[in-house]
Design an enzyme around this catalytic site. Structure first.
Site, PDB file in Angstrom:
ATOM      1  N   GLU A  14      -9.816  -1.933   4.946  1.00  0.00           N
ATOM      2  CA  GLU A  14     -10.494  -1.598   6.191  1.00  0.00           C
ATOM      3  C   GLU A  14     -11.766  -2.440   6.355  1.00  0.00           C
ATOM      4  O   GLU A  14     -12.273  -2.988   5.363  1.00  0.00           O
ATOM      5  CB  GLU A  14     -10.878  -0.113   6.162  1.00  0.00           C
ATOM      6  N   HIS A  64      -7.553  -4.643  10.027  1.00  0.00           N
ATOM      7  CA  HIS A  64      -7.254  -4.425   8.600  1.00  0.00           C
ATOM      8  C   HIS A  64      -5.939  -5.109   8.209  1.00  0.00           C
ATOM      9  O   HIS A  64      -5.057  -5.317   9.031  1.00  0.00           O
ATOM     10  CB  HIS A  64      -7.270  -2.937   8.222  1.00  0.00           C
ATOM     11  N   ASP A  85       0.811  -1.222   0.000  1.00  0.00           N
ATOM     12  CA  ASP A  85       0.000   0.000   0.000  1.00  0.00           C
ATOM     13  C   ASP A  85       0.839   1.264   0.000  1.00  0.00           C
ATOM     14  O   ASP A  85       2.050   1.239   0.201  1.00  0.00           O
ATOM     15  CB  ASP A  85      -0.978  -0.013   1.186  1.00  0.00           C
ATOM     16  N   ASN A  87      -8.058  -2.583  14.037  1.00  0.00           N
ATOM     17  CA  ASN A  87      -9.430  -2.920  13.628  1.00  0.00           C
ATOM     18  C   ASN A  87      -9.463  -4.142  12.711  1.00  0.00           C
ATOM     19  O   ASN A  87     -10.469  -4.407  12.071  1.00  0.00           O
ATOM     20  CB  ASN A  87     -10.097  -1.717  12.949  1.00  0.00           C
TER      21      ASN A  87
HETATM   22  C1  F6R Z   1       1.170  -1.283   6.079  1.00  0.00           C
HETATM   23  C2  F6R Z   1       0.048  -2.201   6.268  1.00  0.00           C
HETATM   24  C3  F6R Z   1      -0.842  -2.057   7.446  1.00  0.00           C
HETATM   25  C4  F6R Z   1      -0.089  -2.295   8.755  1.00  0.00           C
HETATM   26  C5  F6R Z   1      -1.013  -2.140   9.961  1.00  0.00           C
HETATM   27  C6  F6R Z   1      -0.263  -2.294  11.259  1.00  0.00           C
HETATM   28  O1  F6R Z   1       1.839  -1.582   4.857  1.00  0.00           O
HETATM   29  O2  F6R Z   1      -0.155  -3.044   5.446  1.00  0.00           O
HETATM   30  O3  F6R Z   1      -1.900  -2.972   7.345  1.00  0.00           O
HETATM   31  O4  F6R Z   1       0.471  -3.569   8.729  1.00  0.00           O
HETATM   32  O5  F6R Z   1      -1.614  -0.893   9.929  1.00  0.00           O
HETATM   33  O6  F6R Z   1       0.615  -1.221  11.407  1.00  0.00           O
HETATM   34  P1  F6R Z   1       1.745  -1.246  12.527  1.00  0.00           P
HETATM   35  O7  F6R Z   1       2.693  -2.310  12.168  1.00  0.00           O
HETATM   36  O8  F6R Z   1       2.397   0.129  12.441  1.00  0.00           O
HETATM   37  O9  F6R Z   1       1.063  -1.489  13.825  1.00  0.00           O
END
Ligand code: F6R
Length: 241
Positions: free
Chosen positions: A143, A138, A67, A136
């Site tokens: 989302e 994701h 992403d 959440n």
């Molecule tokens: C980022 C991604 C997101 C993160 C998620 C957790 O490339 O794919 O899904 O893995 O938001 O973020 P952290 O690791 O910062 O808690």
């Protein structure tokens, strides 16, 4: 789903780095699906250490990130392009020409999504997809929703994700409201999935992912259907399991 218990963040990172280094040792031209965020940072650092020692190499690897924020150029310090260079690509022997991150700054973002799906498909989809999980539930920026998205698409970020990610920006107002994300279908095409979780704030999401209903309201729950998915989570993230 295979569940691997780690003691803490460092133990989780070391275990994850072992899986990834084994992948690239056994198949030097592996296609890796990569994630950003705090969770994989320690894994990337460990891999960089091992690569410097000559234990593994990324010279023939190609990578596809999950992403990117809409509107941020690759040189923007909060962009995921920038994150990947700083936390991984610049630390290892990967050829930057073989690294790919969705183009959130394209004039035609919708077309950039279609193009990204095409190049991931042409690469044959990841041998190994690394994932983190949002509070959440994701994955990527998929989302909670009433359906699972298929291909790469533009996402409106939820307030909870904007708030969680604001720690990396000067203020919450600077967090982009949209992102480009690989879809669930593309993630599920990876031959192996490795999802990491650390910390108590991920405990509910981990429990819902592993033991909950398979529902687009918890996007990570779809991973229960993947034939080769490993969860590596630390004690705090597993505190509700
Ligand atoms: C980022 C991604 C997101 C993160 C998620 C957790 O490339 O794919 O899904 O893995 O938001 O973020 P952290 O690791 O910062 O808690």
């Amino acid at each position: 789903m295979e569940l691997v218990r780690a003691k803490d963040y460092n133990d989780m990172s070391r275990k994850a780095a072992n899986v990834i280094s084994a992948q690239v040792i056994l198949k030097p031209n592996s296609v890796l699906g990569l994630a950003t965020g705090d969770t994989p940072k320690g894994t990337y650092l460990q891999l960089a250490e091992w690569q410097k020692k000559g234990d593994c190499s990324f010279a023939k690897v190609s990578s596809y990130n999950l992403d990117e924020y809409v509107g941020l150029t690759p040189d923007h310090e909060q962009s995921y392009h920038y994150f990947m260079r700083k936390n991984f690509f610049d630390l290892v022997d990967i050829d930057l020409a073989n690294t790919h991150v969705p183009d959130g700054a394209a004039t035609d973002v919708e077309q950039a999504c279609v193009d990204y799906d095409r190049i991931v498909a042409e690469a044959g989809y990841p041998d190994l997809q690394l994932l983190g999980i949002g509070r959440n539930g994701h994955i990527g920026f998929n989302e909670p929703d009433d359906h699972f998205a298929r291909g790469t698409h533009v996402v409106d970020l939820t307030e909870s994700t904007i708030e969680a990610n604001s720690r990396l920006f000067d203020s919450v107002d600077e967090v982009p409201r949209q992102a480009v994300s690989m879809g669930i279908q593309t993630i599920m095409y990876a031959r192996r999935i490795l999802i990491l979780a650390s910390g108590e704030d991920k405990a509910q999401a981990v429990r819902d992912m592993v033991y909950g209903l398979i529902t687009p309201q918890v996007p990570a729950s779809i991973l229960q259907l993947h034939p080769n998915c490993t969860v590596i989570a630390d004690e705090a993230a597993l505190s509700l399991c």
